[in-house]
Design a protein around this motif. Structure first.
Motif, PDB file in Angstrom:
ATOM      1  N   THR A 189      -3.473   1.285   7.935  1.00  0.00           N
ATOM      2  CA  THR A 189      -3.550   0.672   6.613  1.00  0.00           C
ATOM      3  C   THR A 189      -4.951   0.118   6.413  1.00  0.00           C
TER       4      THR A 189
ATOM      5  N   LYS B 131       1.915  -6.346  -7.682  1.00  0.00           N
ATOM      6  CA  LYS B 131       1.860  -6.136  -6.241  1.00  0.00           C
ATOM      7  C   LYS B 131       0.437  -5.797  -5.834  1.00  0.00           C
TER       8      LYS B 131
ATOM      9  N   LYS C  87       0.065   2.159  -0.594  1.00  0.00           N
ATOM     10  CA  LYS C  87       1.021   1.384   0.198  1.00  0.00           C
ATOM     11  C   LYS C  87       1.003  -0.064  -0.280  1.00  0.00           C
ATOM     12  N   ILE C  88       2.186  -0.615  -0.505  1.00  0.00           N
ATOM     13  CA  ILE C  88       2.296  -2.014  -0.920  1.00  0.00           C
ATOM     14  C   ILE C  88       2.059  -2.906   0.300  1.00  0.00           C
ATOM     15  N   ILE C  89       1.112  -3.845   0.160  1.00  0.00           N
ATOM     16  CA  ILE C  89       0.826  -4.733   1.290  1.00  0.00           C
ATOM     17  C   ILE C  89       1.043  -6.207   0.935  1.00  0.00           C
ATOM     18  N   GLY C  90       1.438  -6.492  -0.301  1.00  0.00           N
ATOM     19  CA  GLY C  90       1.673  -7.886  -0.669  1.00  0.00           C
ATOM     20  C   GLY C  90       2.035  -8.024  -2.128  1.00  0.00           C
ATOM     21  N   LYS C  91       2.170  -9.274  -2.559  1.00  0.00           N
ATOM     22  CA  LYS C  91       2.477  -9.537  -3.962  1.00  0.00           C
ATOM     23  C   LYS C  91       1.408 -10.462  -4.529  1.00  0.00           C
TER      24      LYS C  91
ATOM     25  N   ALA D 202      -1.752  -3.393  -3.501  1.00  0.00           N
ATOM     26  CA  ALA D 202      -1.586  -2.086  -2.857  1.00  0.00           C
ATOM     27  C   ALA D 202      -2.931  -1.557  -2.393  1.00  0.00           C
TER      28      ALA D 202
ATOM     29  N   GLY E 130       8.878  -2.689  -2.313  1.00  0.00           N
ATOM     30  CA  GLY E 130       8.826  -3.744  -1.319  1.00  0.00           C
ATOM     31  C   GLY E 130       7.642  -3.598  -0.387  1.00  0.00           C
ATOM     32  N   GLN E 131       7.488  -4.568   0.488  1.00  0.00           N
ATOM     33  CA  GLN E 131       6.425  -4.572   1.476  1.00  0.00           C
ATOM     34  C   GLN E 131       6.451  -3.278   2.288  1.00  0.00           C
ATOM     35  N   ASP E 132       5.299  -2.653   2.458  1.00  0.00           N
ATOM     36  CA  ASP E 132       5.095  -1.420   3.234  1.00  0.00           C
ATOM     37  C   ASP E 132       5.684  -0.169   2.590  1.00  0.00           C
ATOM     38  N   ASN E 133       6.198  -0.248   1.361  1.00  0.00           N
ATOM     39  CA  ASN E 133       6.656   0.957   0.661  1.00  0.00           C
ATOM     40  C   ASN E 133       5.461   1.782   0.220  1.00  0.00           C
TER      41      ASN E 133
END
Length: 98
Positions: free
Chosen positions: A40, A25, A5-9, A27, A55-58
């Motif tokens: 998460t 990103k 899960k993506i949580i930031g950049k 994750a 994107g965020q949360d993807n």
């Protein structure tokens, strides 16, 4: 390959030339129980090379290790994790024990 899960950049002030123009990103790999409970965990964070625009949360399909660098072959990039796919849905179905 794992689900993450993506949580930031990640923003770099300096980098190696191979990362010029790269999008990185932050994750977290997800376990089945995390996905089911919409939790998460933050104990195993990874920096992921993302060419797909997650994107965020993807949720993404994450490749790691030597396989993560394969999309760049024959060029060499110092990549440990690569976003191989953005997952639209994650459908979990159980099979009864037989």
């Amino acid at each position: 390959m794992r689900i993450a899960k993506i949580i930031g950049k990640v923003t770099l002030s300096r980098s190696v030339p191979e990362f010029q123009g790269a999008v990185l990103k932050l994750a977290v790999p997800m376990m089945l129980s995390d996905i089911e409970n919409e939790a998460t965990p933050l104990d195993d964070l990874l920096v992921v090379y993302d060419e797909l625009g997650a994107g965020q949360d993807n949720y993404i399909a994450l490749s790691e290790g030597g396989e993560a660098a394969q999309p760049f072959y024959p060029d060499m990039k110092p990549v440990d994790a690569y976003n191989a796919a953005i997952l639209d849905t994650v459908d979990i179905r159980y099979r009864p024990n037989q």
